[in-house]
Motif scaffolding. Structure first.
Motif, short mmCIF file in Angstrom:
data_model
loop_
_atom_site.label_atom_id
_atom_site.label_comp_id
_atom_site.label_asym_id
_atom_site.label_seq_id
_atom_site.Cartn_x
_atom_site.Cartn_y
_atom_site.Cartn_z
N ALA A 1 39.01 48.81 42.86
CA ALA A 1 39.67 47.92 43.82
C ALA A 1 39.84 48.60 45.17
N TYR A 2 40.27 49.84 45.16
CA TYR A 2 40.50 50.53 46.43
C TYR A 2 39.20 50.95 47.09
N LEU B 1 49.69 48.62 35.69
CA LEU B 1 48.62 49.38 36.33
C LEU B 1 47.51 48.48 36.89
N PRO B 2 46.95 47.54 36.13
CA PRO B 2 45.96 46.64 36.74
C PRO B 2 46.55 45.70 37.78
N VAL B 3 47.84 45.37 37.65
CA VAL B 3 48.49 44.52 38.65
C VAL B 3 48.53 45.24 39.99
N ASN B 4 48.72 46.55 39.97
CA ASN B 4 48.69 47.32 41.21
C ASN B 4 47.32 47.23 41.87
N ALA B 5 46.26 47.23 41.06
CA ALA B 5 44.91 47.06 41.61
C ALA B 5 44.76 45.68 42.25
N PRO C 1 37.77 50.26 52.84
CA PRO C 1 36.87 50.16 54.01
C PRO C 1 37.01 48.84 54.76
N LEU C 2 37.28 47.75 54.03
CA LEU C 2 37.41 46.45 54.68
C LEU C 2 38.70 46.35 55.49
N LEU D 1 40.54 53.03 36.23
CA LEU D 1 39.23 52.64 36.74
C LEU D 1 39.32 51.38 37.58
N ALA D 2 40.12 50.41 37.14
CA ALA D 2 40.30 49.17 37.91
C ALA D 2 40.89 49.47 39.28
#
Length: 264
Positions: free
Chosen positions: A128-129, A71-75, A134-135, A123-124
């Protein structure tokens, strides 16, 4: 047949099946333009087979823990995409891809210092998204030129994903669910696109595919959370099916929403 020979033959079969699946999906991506290509690229076409093969060798608790690690790796992966997109506007494929992978590896190493819960992982992803989408927005709309395939394209893509599957399946016997879940989320589809498309069609069209991938990666994060929750409650097979259905439904929803906006 000896156990070692059986393992080698089984591993070879798994590598071949997964490589064929990923190559087919990436060819479709090349011919569909950056928007549709991004939706296909963010389906679990490399992580999914890796998790299926892990489920054949390990119990549901292993899969649940692996998904929590993923899950955090996806972030982190959205930062890989952002790094590449920014550099690819002016830099070569090798420089852009290498820097993106280094950013990914550094952030994964940092993420490993945290003991993640489901809420923390979600939450991570949200943070991250919120930062990256936006960038990436202004890099999304680029016309995709015609692609002339070269002889080494398919072997390169097949070898990348086959190596990933072999690494995940082999190491999972010794390193446990956390490292297995981390390796399973290595962005092999993104990196293969960087290395193959960038030299042929240029950095900006290639970057457009990754810039359009943000919302699809968000759906992948939700699917990973579903896999984590459902694995212990319903078993690995049902959990994997639900996670796949989540990804497909999410991306179909994104496609339908895009069509609706064009219709207006």
């Amino acid at each position: 047949m000896s156990p070692d020979l059986a393992f080698i033959l089984t591993l070879g079969f798994r590598m071949a099946v997964t490589a064929a699946f990923v190559v087919t999906a990436s060819v479709i991506t090349e011919r569909s333009g950056p928007v549709i290509g991004a939706l296909i690229a963010t389906l679990p076409i490399s992580a999914g087979p890796s998790y299926v093969f892990l489920a054949l060798d390990h119990n549901a608790a292993f899969i649940a823990e692996g998904a929590l690690a993923s899950l955090p790796v996806n972030a982190v992966t959205i930062f890989l995409a952002l790094t590449y997109v920014l550099l690819a506007q002016r830099r070569s494929a090798l420089v852009s891809c290498a820097c993106a992978v280094m950013v990914w590896a550094a952030l994964v190493a940092l993420a490993r210092t945290v003991h993640w819960s489901l809420a923390g992982g979600l939450l991570a992803n949200a943070v991250a998204y919120a930062i990256c989408l936006p960038l990436l927005q202004r890099f999304r709309h680029v016309k995709m030129p015609l692609i002339a395939r070269r002889w080494y394209d398919i072997p390169l893509r097949a070898s990348l994903v086959a190596t990933l599957v072999a690494t995940v399946v082999t190491l999972s016997r010794w390193v446990g669910p956390y490292v297995s879940g981390t390796i399973a989320l290595f962005p092999v589809v993104f990196t293969s696109m960087m290395l193959i498309l960038h030299p042929r069609i240029g950095g900006r069209p290639t970057a457009a595919v990754l810039a359009n991938s943000g919302w699809g990666l968000m759906g992948l994060g939700i699917a990973i959370a579903v896999l984590h929750v459902a694995a212990l409650q319903l078993g690995s097979a049902i959990a994997l099916s639900l996670a796949l259905a989540t990804c497909v439904s999410w991306n179909l929803g994104l496609w339908w929403n895009g069509r609706r906006k064009l219709g207006r």
